[in-house]
Write a protein that holds these residues in place. Structure first.
Motif, short mmCIF file in Angstrom:
data_model
loop_
_atom_site.label_atom_id
_atom_site.label_comp_id
_atom_site.label_asym_id
_atom_site.label_seq_id
_atom_site.Cartn_x
_atom_site.Cartn_y
_atom_site.Cartn_z
N GLU A 1 30.08 5.46 -16.50
CA GLU A 1 30.83 6.75 -16.78
C GLU A 1 30.75 6.87 -18.42
O GLU A 1 30.65 7.81 -18.88
CB GLU A 1 31.99 6.92 -16.14
CG GLU A 1 33.15 7.88 -16.52
CD GLU A 1 32.69 9.26 -16.20
OE1 GLU A 1 31.70 9.58 -15.66
OE2 GLU A 1 33.40 10.38 -16.79
N THR B 1 27.65 7.83 -20.15
CA THR B 1 27.56 9.22 -20.25
C THR B 1 27.92 10.08 -21.20
O THR B 1 27.70 11.07 -21.56
CB THR B 1 27.63 10.00 -18.84
OG1 THR B 1 29.23 9.97 -18.78
CG2 THR B 1 27.05 9.15 -17.61
N HIS B 2 28.96 9.36 -21.94
CA HIS B 2 29.63 10.02 -23.11
C HIS B 2 28.87 9.56 -24.31
O HIS B 2 29.38 10.06 -25.46
CB HIS B 2 31.04 9.88 -23.17
CG HIS B 2 31.79 10.44 -21.95
ND1 HIS B 2 32.29 11.80 -21.83
CD2 HIS B 2 32.25 9.63 -20.61
CE1 HIS B 2 32.55 12.01 -20.62
NE2 HIS B 2 32.87 10.82 -19.99
N THR C 1 22.71 12.89 -19.45
CA THR C 1 23.77 13.54 -18.71
C THR C 1 24.31 14.79 -19.41
O THR C 1 24.39 15.87 -18.66
CB THR C 1 25.33 12.79 -18.65
OG1 THR C 1 24.85 11.43 -18.43
CG2 THR C 1 26.15 13.04 -17.81
N ARG C 2 24.33 14.99 -20.83
CA ARG C 2 24.44 16.21 -21.30
C ARG C 2 23.33 17.30 -21.14
O ARG C 2 23.62 18.50 -20.90
CB ARG C 2 24.77 16.14 -22.80
CG ARG C 2 26.11 15.68 -23.13
CD ARG C 2 26.31 15.54 -24.71
NE ARG C 2 25.35 14.47 -25.24
CZ ARG C 2 25.66 13.23 -25.16
NH1 ARG C 2 26.70 12.81 -24.59
NH2 ARG C 2 24.76 12.44 -25.78
N GLN D 1 31.38 15.98 -12.13
CA GLN D 1 31.44 16.93 -13.26
C GLN D 1 30.52 17.81 -13.43
O GLN D 1 30.85 19.06 -13.58
CB GLN D 1 31.89 15.94 -14.40
CG GLN D 1 32.38 16.83 -15.41
CD GLN D 1 32.25 16.20 -17.00
OE1 GLN D 1 32.11 15.11 -16.87
NE2 GLN D 1 32.37 16.96 -18.11
#
Ligand code: AVI
Length: 328
Positions: free
Chosen positions: A54, A57-58, A65-66, A98
């Motif tokens: 997780e 992904t940032h 993911t973006r 999300q």
């Protein structure tokens, strides 16, 4: 629940947990006996591994993911307009779900059922609390195909399913296995059902490499946690500091490979697998492949697995394709 029923459900849960440990130990024994040592990437995802993923992904370097989220946000209405009128949604490997929010909103309806399937109970609990205003959430802590069987058993008359398989998780299968998996998925669906599948596209090697070897070291921690998990769950004595994370671009197979490289000659013992394993300096354990795709290849996969291509949306900032396929 009676005391007897409680005791028997507890025993069942213990039996399942023991069977999982035995399977993990047996897979570790097999994987580490190969000339190129390997561990299956599904074992990267215990609770800590899922939290580290997780975090990945940032990362600014990890664009998947973006890109996936951008496509779903921008094209949610187009995608929804191509779906059958009565649809329930299943998501494989949802995590916290999300990215799915936009599409669930675009599909709308009073009693939209959403079945997120994931191995992480924590992620599913968050998914349920975040999305329950938009849909009726039915979390399933199961493997993909077991979860599919549970969800599709609840099909109502006249209803179709949309299965979502986002984030290019299909890339974590060997190409041949990806096709077999898609065929199995097709086999569990009916004509009229649809699959929305995200796939990361081949791009410049340096851009892909840094996405899997970020300077913050989060991907390294994600990879090394696999040895930590063996220590915790199988009584291993791996010294994590004596291994380092490595990402490689395999041009011929069009995939990023993650490895754990031994920094020195060493031996580790894994009690539950009754295994002593030696490593030479520089020897690696191959822990994951992330295949990257060409657009033409994706259409061929749909065809060979029994789907027709209904739509495709591509992100230009981070070449990535969202594909809507219908069961033929
Ligand atoms: C889950 N999967 C699509 C990720 C990927 O990109 O292959 C897992 C991952 N491994 C390292 N970083 C991300």
């Amino acid at each position: 629940m009676s005391t007897q029923a409680f005791a028997s459900s507890k025993t069942k849960a213990e039996e399942n947990a023991n069977a999982r440990v035995r399977q993990f130990a047996s897979d570790v024994r097999t994987g580490l006996a190969k000339p190129q040592k390997e561990l299956h990437s599904k074992y990267l995802y215990d609770e800590l591994g899922s939290s580290l993923f997780e975090a990945i992904t940032h990362l600014p370097e990890y664009g998947i993911t973006r890109a996936d989220e951008r496509l779903l946000r921008r094209h949610a209405d187009d995608i929804a307009s191509l779906l059958p009128s009565r649809v329930a949604v299943i998501e494989l490997g949802s995590g916290v779900g999300q990215k799915t929010r936009h599409l669930l909103q675009a599909i709308g309806g009073d009693a939209l059922r959403y079945y997120p399937i994931d191995v992480s109970a924590d992620a599913l609990a968050r998914c349920e609390s975040d999305l329950s205003e938009i849909a009726e959430v039915h979390p399933l802590v199961q493997s993909y195909l077991d979860g599919m069987a549970r969800a599709t058993a609840e099909r109502q008359a006249g209803e179709s399913f949309l299965v979502m398989f986002l984030g290019s998780t299909i890339g974590n299968f060997e190409r041949k296995c990806a096709l077999e998996f898609l065929r199995d998925l097709r086999g569990s669906l009916l004509p009229g059902d649809m699959l929305l599948i995200g796939a990361d596209l081949v791009k410049e090697p340096d851009r892909m490499l840094v996405a899997y070897d970020d300077p913050t070291g989060v991907t390294g921690a994600f990879n090394l946690n696999l040895l930590g998990r063996i220590n915790r769950e199988l009584g291993g004595d791996f010294q994590l500091r004596d291994f380092e994370h490595q990402a490689r671009w395999n041009e011929q197979q069009r995939r990023i490979e993650m490895h754990l490289r031994s920094r020195l000659n060493q031996t580790a013992f894994i009690a539950e697998a009754d295994l002593t394993v030696s490593f030479r300096t520089g020897e690696t354990i191959w822990t994951e492949s992330s295949h990257k795709f060409q657009l033409s290849e994706l259409d061929g996969m749909a065809e060979q697995a029994g789907f027709s291509v209904e739509g495709q949306w591509i992100d230009r900032d981070w070449p990535f394709a969202e594909n809507l396929w219908a069961v033929r």
